[in-house]
Design a protein around this motif. Sequence first.
Motif, PDB file in Angstrom:
ATOM      1  N   ILE A  52       0.832  -1.207   0.000  1.00 47.33           N
ATOM      2  CA  ILE A  52       0.000   0.000   0.000  1.00 47.33           C
ATOM      3  C   ILE A  52       0.863   1.252   0.000  1.00 47.33           C
ATOM      4  CG2 ILE A  52      -1.638   1.346   1.372  1.00 47.33           C
ATOM      5  CD1 ILE A  52      -2.799  -1.386   2.313  1.00 47.33           C
ATOM      6  N   LEU A  53       1.920   1.250   0.798  1.00 51.03           N
ATOM      7  CA  LEU A  53       2.813   2.403   0.856  1.00 51.03           C
ATOM      8  C   LEU A  53       3.535   2.619  -0.478  1.00 51.03           C
ATOM      9  CD1 LEU A  53       4.404   1.978   4.412  1.00 51.03           C
ATOM     10  CD2 LEU A  53       2.681   3.658   3.692  1.00 51.03           C
ATOM     11  N   ILE A  54       3.910   1.544  -1.142  1.00 55.17           N
ATOM     12  CA  ILE A  54       4.610   1.638  -2.428  1.00 55.17           C
ATOM     13  C   ILE A  54       3.779   2.416  -3.444  1.00 55.17           C
ATOM     14  CG2 ILE A  54       5.214   0.261  -4.470  1.00 55.17           C
ATOM     15  CD1 ILE A  54       6.424  -1.813  -2.536  1.00 55.17           C
ATOM     16  N   TRP A  55       2.521   2.040  -3.599  1.00 49.86           N
ATOM     17  CA  TRP A  55       1.692   2.684  -4.624  1.00 49.86           C
ATOM     18  C   TRP A  55       1.163   4.036  -4.184  1.00 49.86           C
ATOM     19  CZ3 TRP A  55       2.739   1.037  -9.118  1.00 49.86           C
ATOM     20  CH2 TRP A  55       3.166  -0.277  -9.279  1.00 49.86           C
ATOM     21  N   THR A  56       1.066   4.245  -2.877  1.00 51.64           N
ATOM     22  CA  THR A  56       0.734   5.584  -2.382  1.00 51.64           C
ATOM     23  C   THR A  56       1.879   6.540  -2.694  1.00 51.64           C
ATOM     24  OG1 THR A  56      -0.629   4.679  -0.585  1.00 51.64           O
ATOM     25  CG2 THR A  56       0.163   6.948  -0.333  1.00 51.64           C
ATOM     26  N   GLY A  57       3.097   6.072  -2.465  1.00 56.38           N
ATOM     27  CA  GLY A  57       4.265   6.902  -2.753  1.00 56.38           C
ATOM     28  C   GLY A  57       4.383   7.250  -4.222  1.00 56.38           C
ATOM     29  N   LEU A  58       4.120   6.295  -5.095  1.00 53.62           N
ATOM     30  CA  LEU A  58       4.225   6.558  -6.528  1.00 53.62           C
ATOM     31  C   LEU A  58       3.122   7.503  -7.016  1.00 53.62           C
ATOM     32  CD1 LEU A  58       5.284   3.078  -7.948  1.00 53.62           C
ATOM     33  CD2 LEU A  58       6.698   5.099  -7.563  1.00 53.62           C
ATOM     34  N   PHE A  59       1.960   7.465  -6.381  1.00 57.80           N
ATOM     35  CA  PHE A  59       0.929   8.448  -6.739  1.00 57.80           C
ATOM     36  C   PHE A  59       1.348   9.842  -6.294  1.00 57.80           C
ATOM     37  CE2 PHE A  59      -2.543  11.110  -5.198  1.00 57.80           C
ATOM     38  CZ  PHE A  59      -3.163  11.387  -6.412  1.00 57.80           C
ATOM     39  N   LEU A  95      -7.066   6.615  -7.823  1.00 54.66           N
ATOM     40  CA  LEU A  95      -7.658   5.281  -7.765  1.00 54.66           C
ATOM     41  C   LEU A  95      -6.599   4.204  -7.580  1.00 54.66           C
ATOM     42  CD1 LEU A  95     -10.323   5.508 -10.628  1.00 54.66           C
ATOM     43  CD2 LEU A  95     -10.775   5.309  -8.171  1.00 54.66           C
ATOM     44  N   SER A  96      -5.368   4.499  -7.970  1.00 54.81           N
ATOM     45  CA  SER A  96      -4.284   3.514  -7.857  1.00 54.81           C
ATOM     46  C   SER A  96      -4.077   3.047  -6.414  1.00 54.81           C
ATOM     47  CB  SER A  96      -2.983   4.088  -8.438  1.00 54.81           C
ATOM     48  OG  SER A  96      -1.877   3.287  -8.106  1.00 54.81           O
ATOM     49  N   TRP A 137      -5.388  -0.641  -1.746  1.00 57.77           N
ATOM     50  CA  TRP A 137      -5.874  -0.729  -0.365  1.00 57.77           C
ATOM     51  C   TRP A 137      -7.165  -1.530  -0.293  1.00 57.77           C
ATOM     52  CZ3 TRP A 137     -10.533   1.283   1.492  1.00 57.77           C
ATOM     53  CH2 TRP A 137     -10.709   1.195   2.883  1.00 57.77           C
ATOM     54  N   PHE A 138      -8.096  -1.262  -1.193  1.00 57.70           N
ATOM     55  CA  PHE A 138      -9.393  -1.940  -1.174  1.00 57.70           C
ATOM     56  C   PHE A 138      -9.239  -3.441  -1.444  1.00 57.70           C
ATOM     57  CE2 PHE A 138     -13.225  -3.476  -3.347  1.00 57.70           C
ATOM     58  CZ  PHE A 138     -14.187  -3.199  -2.374  1.00 57.70           C
ATOM     59  N   LEU A 139      -8.465  -3.795  -2.465  1.00 56.25           N
ATOM     60  CA  LEU A 139      -8.289  -5.201  -2.808  1.00 56.25           C
ATOM     61  C   LEU A 139      -7.643  -5.980  -1.671  1.00 56.25           C
ATOM     62  CD1 LEU A 139      -7.108  -5.030  -6.538  1.00 56.25           C
ATOM     63  CD2 LEU A 139      -9.352  -5.732  -5.679  1.00 56.25           C
ATOM     64  N   ILE A 149      -6.193  -9.773   2.746  1.00 58.29           N
ATOM     65  CA  ILE A 149      -6.396 -10.032   4.168  1.00 58.29           C
ATOM     66  C   ILE A 149      -7.568 -10.968   4.459  1.00 58.29           C
ATOM     67  CG2 ILE A 149      -7.019  -8.927   6.357  1.00 58.29           C
ATOM     68  CD1 ILE A 149      -5.246  -6.574   5.517  1.00 58.29           C
ATOM     69  N   PRO A 150      -8.761 -10.775   3.877  1.00 58.47           N
ATOM     70  CA  PRO A 150      -9.883 -11.666   4.217  1.00 58.47           C
ATOM     71  C   PRO A 150      -9.589 -13.144   3.972  1.00 58.47           C
ATOM     72  CG  PRO A 150     -10.670  -9.745   3.020  1.00 58.47           C
ATOM     73  CD  PRO A 150      -9.168  -9.716   2.938  1.00 58.47           C
ATOM     74  N   ILE A 151      -8.947 -13.448   2.855  1.00 53.99           N
ATOM     75  CA  ILE A 151      -8.644 -14.846   2.537  1.00 53.99           C
ATOM     76  C   ILE A 151      -7.655 -15.433   3.535  1.00 53.99           C
ATOM     77  CG2 ILE A 151      -7.571 -16.365   0.830  1.00 53.99           C
ATOM     78  CD1 ILE A 151      -8.667 -14.546  -1.346  1.00 53.99           C
ATOM     79  N   LEU A 152      -6.586 -14.683   3.838  1.00 54.00           N
ATOM     80  CA  LEU A 152      -5.561 -15.191   4.746  1.00 54.00           C
ATOM     81  C   LEU A 152      -6.060 -15.274   6.186  1.00 54.00           C
ATOM     82  CD1 LEU A 152      -2.361 -13.410   3.374  1.00 54.00           C
ATOM     83  CD2 LEU A 152      -3.142 -15.749   2.980  1.00 54.00           C
ATOM     84  N   GLU A 153      -6.863 -14.299   6.611  1.00 52.40           N
ATOM     85  CA  GLU A 153      -7.404 -14.326   7.968  1.00 52.40           C
ATOM     86  C   GLU A 153      -8.340 -15.519   8.156  1.00 52.40           C
ATOM     87  OE1 GLU A 153      -7.247 -11.622  10.759  1.00 52.40           O
ATOM     88  OE2 GLU A 153      -5.300 -11.783   9.762  1.00 52.40           O
TER      89      GLU A 153
END
Length: 258
Positions: A186-193, A209-210, A215-217, A224-228
């Motif tokens: 999440i931080l990687i793509w926030t930084g690039l935006f 939206l990037s 974050w949403f996915l 997270i939902p699948i792994l939790e």
Amino acid sequence: MPLQSLLLLASLDLALQWSLWVAAAALRTEKFFDLAGSGTFILLAHLSLNWGETQHLRQQVQTGLVTVWGLRLGLFLFLRILKEGHDRRFNGIRENAGTFFLYWTMQGAWVFITLLPTLLLNLEKHRKPLGFLDYLGWGIWAVGFIIESVADQQKWHFRSNPDNAGKFIQSGLWAYSRHPNYLGEILIWTGLFISAASVLRRWQYISILSPMLVWFLLNYISGIPILEKAAMKRWGKEPAFQTYLQKTPVLWPVNIRW
């Protein structure tokens, strides 16, 4: 011209995913799914850089950061699936060509939307000097990249130790977040935006939206939902795991009550 180039890149993205789906469906394998996604990121980033009107240091650095991330993550995920033999996300999916096609198509959409800030940056003509947002964005990318890389390696080494068979990781970065690798992503793509935002104009800010999509996915769909759910099924009755759930935040390494 940038809009036409964007449409061409989107078409190329989908054409590539659909072509690879044909091979994956025929072989009934998901082993090169993630590698294809990472490779498409790199390909589109470099194409947009070459198609752009100028190659300022800003565009070169941005494209380089996407490339470094893509190479590391693509190779890591490919080696992991070779080691484990399968990806449980595709259980019951790889055998159904239609559903498998949908997954490849969604990957194409994910690649394009996530990479959109970089594509817009590379395709536009910019002569603005480097400034605060550039360095801030690149700094956030660096923090995210380090977190993701370290978390992935810690989990890889943990699982490689026979003494940890059947256990869950709760050491290293995993002691502060149950999903530190996703936090890094999440931080990687926030930084690039943010770095791209230094020169974005008008409608181009839709590329926020990037990081929002990433974050949403990860929070609600494929991460997270699948792994939790899998973790609760496997260790949910263990007191040690219940303690880990109580003391360790899901994502951000702080206890925040919303």
